[in-house]
Design a protein around this motif. Structure first.
Motif, PDB file in Angstrom:
ATOM      1  N   ASP A 138     -47.813  23.505 -12.573  1.00  0.00           N
ATOM      2  CA  ASP A 138     -48.198  24.531 -11.679  1.00  0.00           C
ATOM      3  C   ASP A 138     -46.981  25.424 -11.108  1.00  0.00           C
ATOM      4  O   ASP A 138     -45.766  24.729 -11.159  1.00  0.00           O
ATOM      5  N   THR A 140     -45.739  24.575  -8.604  1.00  0.00           N
ATOM      6  CA  THR A 140     -45.053  23.837  -7.666  1.00  0.00           C
ATOM      7  C   THR A 140     -44.044  22.948  -8.337  1.00  0.00           C
ATOM      8  O   THR A 140     -43.456  21.872  -8.019  1.00  0.00           O
ATOM      9  N   SER A 205     -50.109  16.337  -8.755  1.00  0.00           N
ATOM     10  CA  SER A 205     -50.618  17.998  -8.588  1.00  0.00           C
ATOM     11  C   SER A 205     -51.828  18.093  -7.792  1.00  0.00           C
ATOM     12  O   SER A 205     -52.678  17.238  -7.682  1.00  0.00           O
ATOM     13  N   TRP A 210     -53.852  24.560  -6.415  1.00  0.00           N
ATOM     14  CA  TRP A 210     -52.534  24.236  -5.766  1.00  0.00           C
ATOM     15  C   TRP A 210     -52.081  25.077  -4.807  1.00  0.00           C
ATOM     16  O   TRP A 210     -51.655  24.705  -3.555  1.00  0.00           O
ATOM     17  N   ALA A 214     -50.965  24.551  -0.422  1.00  0.00           N
ATOM     18  CA  ALA A 214     -49.629  24.935  -0.159  1.00  0.00           C
ATOM     19  C   ALA A 214     -49.381  25.172   1.228  1.00  0.00           C
ATOM     20  O   ALA A 214     -50.490  25.748   1.742  1.00  0.00           O
TER      21      ALA A 214
END
Length: 214
Positions: A138, A140, A205, A210, A214
């Motif tokens: 992802d 991140t 994850s 995601w 965040a």
């Protein structure tokens, strides 16, 4: 593009079987980082052989062992085919370079190696040119999907197989809570085919949501 495996240095052909079976040699397969146009890592790959006997054995094993935990099909520009197996496979066969896998009626054919029809420069582009195990990341940098990808000699997608996913409860149904036990499939395949043990990074994850975390 997946790097071409060729005759991969980390695999040896097991002479004791007499059937072209491949086994892992030491050390484990190296991980390759796949980056986007901005240089950000978007996937990790472990390159596999494209030998037709090896690929046939691998696909037979994956579909037989994990038929009810797979989503598969070609992922092309503008379209993604995400099929599931209706039942355990009951047909495996190779004829004139094409592998057939069937499910009590429904089936697919896929070029797996040379044959009479394919014995031309244009025909050889249909044969597997690159294979890999992958995990997608992802934004991140944490994994959120795991699987296998096969491309032909022209670098076009042939098949993607998505493995059991902690963030899904079924095809296209996102789970409210991740089920990390679903990573057992990836861990098993990686141990047997890449010589790589369980990686704690896989459970870091927030999946496909995601951005919400965040």
């Amino acid at each position: 593009m997946i790097p071409d495996a060729g005759d991969h240095a980390f695999f040896i052909k097991a002479s004791q079987t007499g059937a072209g079976r491949w086994v892992m040699n030491s050390p484990p397969l190296p991980m390759i980082e796949e980056r986007d146009a901005d240089g950000k890592v978007r996937a990790h790959r472990w390159v596999l052989p494209t030998d037709p006997v090896w690929l046939t054995g691998f696909l037979r094993d994956i579909f037989s062992r994990y038929w009810d935990r797979l989503t598969f099909g070609p992922i092309l520009d503008g379209v993604a085919y995400e099929w599931t197996c209706p039942c355990p496979p009951d047909r495996f066969g190779v004829h004139d370079g094409y592998l057939t896998i069937g499910f009590s009626g429904p089936h697919f054919h896929m070029c797996i190696g040379p044959g009479v029809i394919l014995d031309t420069p244009e025909g050889r582009k249909r044969m597997p040119g690159a294979a890999s195990l992958f995990r997608s990341l992802d934004p991140t940098g944490a994994p959120n999907s795991w699987g296998f990808e096969l491309r032909n000699g022209a670098a076009a997608p042939m098949m993607s197989i998505y493995f059991d996913n902690p963030f899904l409860e079924g095809p296209d149904q996102i789970a409210d809570t991740p089920d990390w036990n679903r990573l057992s499939m990836w861990d098993d395949v990686m141990a047997r085919y890449a010589g790589v043990g369980a990686d704690p990074l896989n459970a870091t994850s927030c999946g496909f949501r995601w951005a919400d975390a965040a």
